[in-house]
Design an enzyme around this catalytic site. Structure first.
Site, PDB file in Angstrom:
ATOM      1  N   ASP A   1       0.836  -1.205   0.000  1.00 57.98           N
ATOM      2  CA  ASP A   1       0.000   0.000   0.000  1.00 57.98           C
ATOM      3  C   ASP A   1       0.870   1.255   0.000  1.00 57.98           C
ATOM      4  OD1 ASP A   1       0.842  -0.194   2.604  1.00 57.98           O
ATOM      5  OD2 ASP A   1      -1.156  -0.049   3.509  1.00 57.98           O
ATOM      6  N   SER A   2       2.199   1.059  -0.013  1.00 59.02           N
ATOM      7  CA  SER A   2       3.112   2.183  -0.270  1.00 59.02           C
ATOM      8  C   SER A   2       2.792   2.818  -1.618  1.00 59.02           C
ATOM      9  CB  SER A   2       4.568   1.699  -0.258  1.00 59.02           C
ATOM     10  OG  SER A   2       4.735   0.590  -1.111  1.00 59.02           O
TER      11      SER A   2
ATOM     12  N   ASP B   1      -1.066  -6.136  -0.080  1.00 53.55           N
ATOM     13  CA  ASP B   1      -1.421  -5.509   1.197  1.00 53.55           C
ATOM     14  C   ASP B   1      -2.923  -5.355   1.355  1.00 53.55           C
ATOM     15  OD1 ASP B   1       0.609  -4.876   3.005  1.00 53.55           O
ATOM     16  OD2 ASP B   1       1.267  -3.141   1.826  1.00 53.55           O
TER      17      ASP B   1
ATOM     18  N   LYS C   1      -1.112  -9.413   3.138  1.00 48.07           N
ATOM     19  CA  LYS C   1      -0.307  -8.887   4.258  1.00 48.07           C
ATOM     20  C   LYS C   1      -1.159  -7.950   5.095  1.00 48.07           C
ATOM     21  CE  LYS C   1       3.280  -5.822   3.683  1.00 48.07           C
ATOM     22  NZ  LYS C   1       2.910  -4.658   4.505  1.00 48.07           N
TER      23      LYS C   1
ATOM     24  N   GLU D   1      -1.007  -5.437   8.878  1.00 50.39           N
ATOM     25  CA  GLU D   1      -0.115  -4.780   9.842  1.00 50.39           C
ATOM     26  C   GLU D   1      -0.684  -4.845  11.250  1.00 50.39           C
ATOM     27  OE1 GLU D   1       0.693  -0.728   8.748  1.00 50.39           O
ATOM     28  OE2 GLU D   1       1.263  -1.255   6.708  1.00 50.39           O
TER      29      GLU D   1
ATOM     30  N   GLU E   1       9.670  -4.108  10.020  1.00 51.48           N
ATOM     31  CA  GLU E   1      10.123  -2.826   9.462  1.00 51.48           C
ATOM     32  C   GLU E   1      10.730  -1.946  10.550  1.00 51.48           C
ATOM     33  OE1 GLU E   1       7.164  -0.903   7.052  1.00 51.48           O
ATOM     34  OE2 GLU E   1       8.370   0.921   6.819  1.00 51.48           O
TER      35      GLU E   1
END
Ligand code: KIV
Length: 268
Positions: free
Chosen positions: A49-50, A88, A116, A118, A185
């Protein structure tokens, strides 16, 4: 033509970890780059999602929508033959097991092989549920860009003993719940090393030191074209190399030889 002669699966990545072979992972958002990355030997392609920051120009990943993730995942899927495609789950798209299943289902239908998400222990139930329904999961610990406002900025996590223990405990719980992969990260190199040592699943680091089982970078950081401030852990591989494919090949070679990240791209 892909350099992988077989499909990259979660089992294959575990075998790589057991054999001490480093895993190369890069973010990617379209079919053409996906093909270049796969041809360069990148095992794991992450539709991160960057993309909200490097493609769409937002100042965080929070505005990224499910529709955007589905669109870019389907673009990447059309450029990939054998690499593992991880996508993501965007901000607030996995707050309950039912919502997570629906969101993950859309990404898998678009061509993802793994999703993925978070967060720590609080996600164990959701990871268990996705896993039980046959959806491979990559957990993400340390700096959580979707929680940037709660964290007070993009800063190194796990520096205190208490925080490091919390990250280690979360990692173990998420593995137990069925996570297949962990991305960590922006943590001290020692914590990256400890995570890789205590988990059976591969640990892929970004700003987490050289002892992780693999490394990931945002593709646009590797090419030196990302907007805004360049984080310490990134490296411009285009500089000194002859074009995009050579830059990606240099990244893969340095990861495989444990040359990247060095101490100048890690946190102590
Ligand atoms: O969205 C992303 O690109 C990521 C990487 C920073 C690991 O999550």
């Amino acid at each position: 033509m892909s350099t992988h002669t077989r499909n990259i699966t979660p089992t294959f990545l575990r075998q790589m970890k057991q054999m001490g072979k480093k895993i190369a992972c890069l973010t990617v958002y379209d079919a053409s780059f996906a093909r270049i990355l796969e041809e360069s030997g990148v095992e794991v392609l992450l539709v991160g999602d960057s993309l909200g920051m490097v493609i769409q120009g937002y100042s965080s990943t929070l505005p990224v929508t499910m529709d955007s993730m589905v669109y870019h995942t389907s673009c990447v899927a059309r450029g990939v033959q054998h690499s593992l495609l991880v996508a993501d789950l965007p901000f607030l798209s996995y707050t309950t097991p039912a919502q997570a299943i629906e969101s993950a289902g859309r990404l898998m239908a678009a061509g993802a092989h793994m999703v993925k998400l978070e967060g720590g222990i609080v996600l164990a139930e959701i990871v268990r549920c996705l896993s039980q329904w046959g959806i491979p999961v990559c957990a993400h610990l340390g700096l959580l860009p979707q929680s940037v406002h709660k964290l007070g900025g993009y800063r190194v996590q796990g520096r205190s003993a208490e925080q490091a223990t919390e990250i280690l405990d979360s990692a173990k719980k998420l593995e137990e719940a069925g996570a297949d992969l962990l991305i960590v990260e922006c943590v001290p190199a020692l914590l990256g090393q400890q995570l890789a040592a205590v988990l059976k699943i591969p640990v892929i680091g970004i700003g987490a030191g050289p002892k992780c089982d693999g490394q990931v970078l945002v593709l646009y950081d590797l090419l030196g074209i990302a907007l805004g401030k360049r984080p310490k852990f990134t490296k411009n591989f285009l500089s000194g190399n002859d074009g995009i494919q050579d830059a990606v090949l240099a990244f893969v070679a340095e990861v495989k030889a444990s040359l990247f990240p060095g101490s100048d791209h890690s946190f102590s």
